[in-house]
Write a protein that holds these residues in place. Structure first.
Motif, PDB file in Angstrom:
ATOM      1  N   LEU A  59       9.377  40.075  -2.472  1.00  0.00           N
ATOM      2  CA  LEU A  59      10.131  41.198  -2.524  1.00  0.00           C
ATOM      3  C   LEU A  59      10.117  42.118  -1.612  1.00  0.00           C
ATOM      4  N   ASP A  60       8.594  41.570  -1.065  1.00  0.00           N
ATOM      5  CA  ASP A  60       8.126  42.995  -0.220  1.00  0.00           C
ATOM      6  C   ASP A  60       8.561  42.910   1.248  1.00  0.00           C
ATOM      7  N   LEU A  61       9.271  41.552   1.728  1.00  0.00           N
ATOM      8  CA  LEU A  61      10.226  41.523   2.488  1.00  0.00           C
ATOM      9  C   LEU A  61      11.556  41.543   2.599  1.00  0.00           C
ATOM     10  N   SER A  62      11.740  41.680   1.374  1.00  0.00           N
ATOM     11  CA  SER A  62      13.380  41.602   1.050  1.00  0.00           C
ATOM     12  C   SER A  62      13.713  43.308   0.953  1.00  0.00           C
ATOM     13  N   LYS A  63      12.215  43.812   0.761  1.00  0.00           N
ATOM     14  CA  LYS A  63      12.673  45.352   0.820  1.00  0.00           C
ATOM     15  C   LYS A  63      12.437  46.466   2.106  1.00  0.00           C
ATOM     16  N   LEU A  64      11.681  45.524   2.919  1.00  0.00           N
ATOM     17  CA  LEU A  64      11.499  45.857   4.360  1.00  0.00           C
ATOM     18  C   LEU A  64      12.379  45.246   5.313  1.00  0.00           C
ATOM     19  N   MET A  65      13.449  44.397   5.146  1.00  0.00           N
ATOM     20  CA  MET A  65      14.085  44.188   5.753  1.00  0.00           C
ATOM     21  C   MET A  65      15.531  45.124   5.376  1.00  0.00           C
ATOM     22  N   PHE A  66      15.884  45.359   3.900  1.00  0.00           N
ATOM     23  CA  PHE A  66      16.975  46.471   3.620  1.00  0.00           C
ATOM     24  C   PHE A  66      16.841  47.397   4.045  1.00  0.00           C
ATOM     25  N   ILE A  67      15.211  48.282   4.303  1.00  0.00           N
ATOM     26  CA  ILE A  67      14.867  49.334   4.448  1.00  0.00           C
ATOM     27  C   ILE A  67      14.906  49.937   6.678  1.00  0.00           C
ATOM     28  N   LEU A  68      14.890  48.565   7.322  1.00  0.00           N
ATOM     29  CA  LEU A  68      15.098  48.108   8.407  1.00  0.00           C
ATOM     30  C   LEU A  68      16.754  48.389   8.736  1.00  0.00           C
ATOM     31  N   LYS A  69      18.211  47.389   7.404  1.00  0.00           N
ATOM     32  CA  LYS A  69      18.973  47.506   7.813  1.00  0.00           C
ATOM     33  C   LYS A  69      19.526  49.000   8.079  1.00  0.00           C
ATOM     34  N   ASN A  70      19.112  49.405   7.268  1.00  0.00           N
ATOM     35  CA  ASN A  70      19.402  50.590   6.470  1.00  0.00           C
ATOM     36  C   ASN A  70      19.215  52.313   7.584  1.00  0.00           C
ATOM     37  N   ILE A  71      18.235  51.432   8.483  1.00  0.00           N
ATOM     38  CA  ILE A  71      18.022  53.082   9.136  1.00  0.00           C
ATOM     39  C   ILE A  71      19.240  53.044  10.263  1.00  0.00           C
ATOM     40  N   ASP A  72      19.301  54.809  10.392  1.00  0.00           N
ATOM     41  CA  ASP A  72      20.001  55.004  11.540  1.00  0.00           C
ATOM     42  C   ASP A  72      19.286  55.670  12.787  1.00  0.00           C
ATOM     43  N   LEU A  73      19.492  54.144  13.498  1.00  0.00           N
ATOM     44  CA  LEU A  73      18.992  54.629  14.742  1.00  0.00           C
ATOM     45  C   LEU A  73      19.580  56.227  15.621  1.00  0.00           C
ATOM     46  N   ASP A  74      20.427  56.262  15.598  1.00  0.00           N
ATOM     47  CA  ASP A  74      21.153  57.969  15.754  1.00  0.00           C
ATOM     48  C   ASP A  74      20.089  58.996  15.031  1.00  0.00           C
ATOM     49  N   ALA A  75      20.302  58.961  14.136  1.00  0.00           N
ATOM     50  CA  ALA A  75      19.584  59.653  13.612  1.00  0.00           C
ATOM     51  C   ALA A  75      17.889  59.720  13.721  1.00  0.00           C
ATOM     52  N   VAL A  76      17.533  58.736  14.326  1.00  0.00           N
ATOM     53  CA  VAL A  76      16.289  58.311  14.526  1.00  0.00           C
ATOM     54  C   VAL A  76      15.514  59.120  16.074  1.00  0.00           C
ATOM     55  N   SER A  77      16.725  58.241  16.755  1.00  0.00           N
ATOM     56  CA  SER A  77      16.830  59.196  17.664  1.00  0.00           C
ATOM     57  C   SER A  77      16.279  60.746  18.647  1.00  0.00           C
ATOM     58  N   ARG A  78      17.664  61.270  17.687  1.00  0.00           N
ATOM     59  CA  ARG A  78      17.807  62.812  18.023  1.00  0.00           C
ATOM     60  C   ARG A  78      16.864  63.699  16.688  1.00  0.00           C
ATOM     61  N   SER A  79      16.063  62.689  15.840  1.00  0.00           N
ATOM     62  CA  SER A  79      14.438  63.393  15.647  1.00  0.00           C
ATOM     63  C   SER A  79      13.753  63.499  16.582  1.00  0.00           C
ATOM     64  N   LEU A  80      13.446  62.330  17.354  1.00  0.00           N
ATOM     65  CA  LEU A  80      12.765  61.832  18.141  1.00  0.00           C
ATOM     66  C   LEU A  80      13.185  63.395  19.160  1.00  0.00           C
ATOM     67  N   ASP A  81      13.962  63.467  19.577  1.00  0.00           N
ATOM     68  CA  ASP A  81      14.010  64.395  20.322  1.00  0.00           C
ATOM     69  C   ASP A  81      13.611  65.837  20.256  1.00  0.00           C
TER      70      ASP A  81
END
Length: 109
Positions: A59-81
């Protein structure tokens, strides 16, 4: 009475055993007697405890995969910028203050 409360707490940690009672494989009385005589390490409970641990891990692995799948990398990049720009401003302000302080110290001499 303390044994009954301990049994209830123990059974809450292994929800799969509830299905065994509902399916008619055991009664709560039978499980309670096994618990009081042999303890929670008995082979009857061992299977359910192992299943619960495996289920929690998967269950922990499936939650992690769900989270990783739904990450918006563009939004993360903008936040880090944005964070990087903010840090650059703070560093520049700190450098300015250091330069101004050194200037005033030099003038006082």
């Amino acid at each position: 009475m303390a044994n009954l409360d301990e049994f209830k707490q123990f059974v809450r940690t292994i929800p799969g055993i509830r299905n065994e009672v509902l399916d008619g494989h055991y009664t709560w009385q039978q499980l309670y007697e096994i618990y009081t005589i042999y303890g929670e390490k008995d082979k009857v409970f061992e299977r359910y405890v192992n299943e619960t641990k495996e289920k929690d891990q998967s269950l922990d692995l499936s939650k992690l995969m769900f989270i990783l799948k739904n990450i918006d990398l563009d939004a993360v990049s903008r936040s880090l910028d944005g964070v990087q720009k903010l840090l650059n401003i703070v560093v520049k302000m700190n450098d300015k203050e250091t330069d101004e302080n050194s200037f005033y110290k030099d003038r006082r001499l």
